[in-house]
Every structure is written in C-alpha cells, then in structure tokens.
Write an enzyme that holds these catalytic residues in place. Structure first.
Site, mmCIF file in Angstrom:
data_model
loop_
_atom_site.group_PDB
_atom_site.id
_atom_site.type_symbol
_atom_site.label_atom_id
_atom_site.label_comp_id
_atom_site.label_asym_id
_atom_site.label_seq_id
_atom_site.Cartn_x
_atom_site.Cartn_y
_atom_site.Cartn_z
ATOM 1 N N ASP A 1 0.845 -1.192 0.000
ATOM 2 C CA ASP A 1 0.000 0.000 0.000
ATOM 3 C C ASP A 1 0.881 1.243 0.000
ATOM 4 O O ASP A 1 2.044 1.203 0.413
ATOM 5 C CB ASP A 1 -0.944 0.005 1.206
ATOM 6 C CG ASP A 1 -0.214 0.041 2.548
ATOM 7 O OD1 ASP A 1 0.722 -0.765 2.724
ATOM 8 O OD2 ASP A 1 -0.562 0.875 3.401
ATOM 9 N N GLU B 1 -0.022 -1.056 5.661
ATOM 10 C CA GLU B 1 1.041 -0.616 6.580
ATOM 11 C C GLU B 1 0.895 0.845 6.951
ATOM 12 O O GLU B 1 1.134 1.244 8.086
ATOM 13 C CB GLU B 1 2.408 -0.864 5.949
ATOM 14 C CG GLU B 1 3.584 -0.620 6.893
ATOM 15 C CD GLU B 1 4.048 0.835 6.965
ATOM 16 O OE1 GLU B 1 4.757 1.191 7.929
ATOM 17 O OE2 GLU B 1 3.691 1.641 6.070
HETATM 18 ZN ZN LIG Z 1 6.883 2.099 4.136
#
Ligand SMILES: [Zn+2]
Length: 432
Positions: free
Chosen positions: A107, A172
């Site tokens: 992401d 994340e």
């Molecule tokens: Zn990163």
C-alpha cells in the site's frame, strides 16, 4: 555463517546486474498500478504474477474483523475489509537451514497534488538513473529487490536449505493490519527482514509512540462577560506548557545510542486542537489529539501512566480542573518501540551480506517512524530488522523515486543474505 566462494559471489553480482531491465520493469509494473491503503487488490495481482514467474508458490491471506479486532490497540481501528489480500510467495528449502520471512508493504499514501510532480506519480518514469512514482521507494522497490534476489539464485541454480517466505502485505500506512493478519495466519521465519527505504543502512531499532485525546470541560458564557465563564482553551494552556517541559526532560533523560543524535528524539506533538464554536462565546470544551514518541527500552503502559500523572498534577493546581478533571482517551494504535541486538544472528547476517556486496559495513541506524517491525517482533516472536534501498525522505513526497543502482545493491545484499542465512542445499557449510 555460510562460506560463499568466489564463483558464487561473482555469479550473484553478475546475474543481478544482467537482470537490471527485468527488475526495473517489475518495479514500473508495480508503480503503475495505484494501491493507496485500502485499495490494494489490483497491485496484489501483479505481485502474485511476479511470484509465480519467479517459481514461488503463491498463497493469500486476508484480514477479517474477527481476527484483527482484538488487536486494534496495536494497529488502530480498521474499517476496510475485502479485496485486500496479503500475497505470500514461498520458496521451500531442502531442509536443515534457517527460514527467513521477507516483508514489503504494497500500500502507498495518496499521490498528493499531481502538479507538484515533475514525473507523473503513476508513471514509473526512469530519468538520471532514478525510477519515479508513488511507492517507488516506499516500498514497492523493496519487493522488487526480493524478487530480483530470488530470480538470480534461481537462474544460478542455487538451492537453499531454509524456507524463504516473501510477504507482500497491505495496510502498513494505516497501522499494519496486513502484516498482523499474515503473522496471525502463522507465516513465520527464524528471522524477518523488512525492505523499508533505509538508504542501505541496517535498522535494528524503531521508536514507538502513544496517541491520546485530551478532553477539557469549561463553562460557556457570552464573551462580553467572559470572567463569569471558564475557557476550556485557557485551562489547556498550562497542560500544553507542562507537556513541553516533559519533552525537554525526556529528551535530556532518555538515552539510546541509535537515537541520541536525533533532534527530535522523543517528540511530543499536539496535532489537533478543537475548542469553542463562536468568537462571541467563551469555549466550553476542548479536545486535543497528542502523539508522544518513545524509544526502545520504554514500555507503552508506563508512559501512559506517566502522562496521566503529569496531566493530573497540573489539574490539581487549578480549582476548576480539580472539580472538572481532564479526560484522557487512548485511541488509535499505540506503537511499541522495538529493537534487535546488534549481535543477534540476523543483524550480523545483514551486515555481512551488505559488506560482501559493497566492501564496507553498512551504517547502523534507529528510525523514529512507525513500520511493521514491531508487529513481527511482538506478535510473530521473530527478530526483525529493516534494510532497503531508497530514502524515507523521498517517501510520501512529490517526485518519490529510487536510485536504480541502489535497488540492485539491495537485491545483491538480499541474495547474499539468503545464501548465508538459509544455507546452500547440498553444501556442508551453512547455518543449521
Ligand atoms: Zn513504508
């Protein structure tokens, strides 16, 4: 430690360099598919295809609310589920070696203002030895280095004794729900490595933070008679000043060799303040969202108690606040600081691998930003370090890019690390 003879060393370097165009193309393919946090499904198909082409067995695992909601204290409250698979590529070893888990999150943050980019955020444009685009360094480039290393070993016919698990995870940037689900699903190694952009430094330590919302109650009256009311904003001021004092005390009093040189070692940031609703009314309430940084060696719970005590002590000096004590709500992810010792096997293996490629030991640094390292250590029980090409200073910014030579250096380091850590199949040396 596995002995690496001159022929294998030369072969790895030559093969990674020969595959330069393939590695660049893979990273371009990844950058050209947008994958802002919450919307990673499409890029994960590209990842799965790259894994398949590289001879990895492909598996998927996806977070469910039932699985991750007990852990929102660590990853923040999650609301987006579905079509957000983590894609796992596995190269099974022949047995008798140590396993490793390699992690990169797929992401990215938003592109921001496209006009601020000189190369398009989804272009994957190559100029001056750099590859541009959102996610190029944070951290689709890191995934490309894993694939490049495994392709090189495959082409050289180098079998490994230990298993290699490559986890391309989601979420994340929003707390790490993908890494958490991957760990809870049972994916493990004897150590983990995350290829966040560390400028080819070994990062064995990561700062943490606690986040809280402070609520203060006042008493609203017309501004013309303001002394009859109580301004929640004015009651916040001494608390804010005490937080500044606390930051100075902690900066002076807390020491860690990998963080002491940082200007903002344990920063306290008041990120949002909301108070009042009208210029002609004394504000009857205030809410402030505050982040407090912490270093490895500190405990989340102990820091929370310290902050509660400090705020209560300021309130105790004020007659109004004594009767209307400020409320503290711990919301969002509380991210614990973590570290792996420099003499841990994985730290030594990464340093050796980097030195085999470059001829010099890597820099060793702590980082003050959050990443999934804490989740692999805390939930996975694995030592975890970070090492990768790219500079976090380019991440999240316009013209994010990665230097292609560094991408290849990191790929070679990963290849040497796998040989060293997992052991070469059929050889007598290697790390059992
Ligand atoms: Zn990163």
């Amino acid at each position: 430690m596995t002995e690496i003879d001159a022929a294998l060393r030369e072969g790895i370097i030559r093969t990674v360099e020969a595959q330069r165009e393939d590695t660049v193309r893979l990273l371009q393919d990844l950058v050209r598919v947008p994958s802002v946090t919450g919307d990673e499904g499409a890029v994960q198909e590209v990842v799965a295809e790259a894994f398949r082409e590289s001879g990895l067995a492909v598996e998927r695992c996806e977070a469910t609310p039932e699985q991750v909601s007990p852990h929102y204290g660590h990853v923040g409250v999650q609301t987006r589920f579905g079509n957000r698979p983590n894609v796992i590529g596995i190269r099974a070893g022949s047995g008798g070696g140590k396993a490793i888990l390699l992690n990169a999150h797929m992401d990215t943050v938003e592109n921001g203002d496209p006009g601020a980019w000189t190369q398009g955020p989804l272009s994957g444009a190559v100029a001056d030895g750099r590859l541009y685009g959102r996610g190029s360094c944070d951290m689709k480039g890191g995934l490309a280095t894993f694939v490049a290393a495994l392709r090189a070993l495959g082409e050289l016919g180098v079998g490994l004794r230990g298993d290699v698990t490559v986890a391309a995870t989601v979420g994340e940037e929003d707390g790490g729900v993908g890494a958490l689900a991957t760990i809870l699903e049972g994916y493990r190694g004897d150590a983990a490595l995350i290829s966040e952009p560390t400028r080819l430094a070994l990062v064995p330590a990561q700062a943490g933070s606690v986040v809280f919302r402070l609520k203060i109650t006042g008493s609203a009256v017309h501004a013309a008679v303001r002394h009859r009311g109580v301004s929640a904003f004015e009651k916040f001021v001494p608390i804010f000043e005490d937080l500044r004092s606390l930051e100075r005390e902690r900066t002076a009093g807390i020491s860690h060799p990998l963080f002491d040189a940082m200007e903002d070692k344990v920063p306290i940031n008041v990120g949002i303040v909301r108070s009042g609703n009208w210029a002609v009314t004394v504000p009857e309430s205030l809410e402030a969202d505050i982040r407090v940084g912490m270093l490895p060696g500190e405990e989340v719970g102990a820091l929370q108690v310290l902050l509660e005590e400090r705020i209560a002590a300021v309130a105790a000096l004020d007659p109004w606040l004594r009767g209307h004590p400020p409320e503290i709500e711990w919301f969002g992810g509380q991210t614990m600081p973590v570290e792996v010792p420099l003499d841990a096997p994985i730290s030594g293996a990464v340093m050796r691998a980097h030195e085999r490629v470059t001829g010099a030991a890597p820099a060793v640094e702590g980082v003050s930003y959050g990443a999934d390292m804490r989740l692999f250590i805390h939930f996975g029980g694995m030592p975890c370090v970070m090492y990768g090409a790219g500079d976090v200073g380019w991440a999240h910014s316009a013209d994010e890019h990665i230097i292609i030579d560094d991408l290849l250096t990191a790929s070679k380091t990963i290849a040497f690390l796998l040989v060293d850590w997992c052991g070469v199949a059929g050889s007598t040396s290697g790390s059992p």
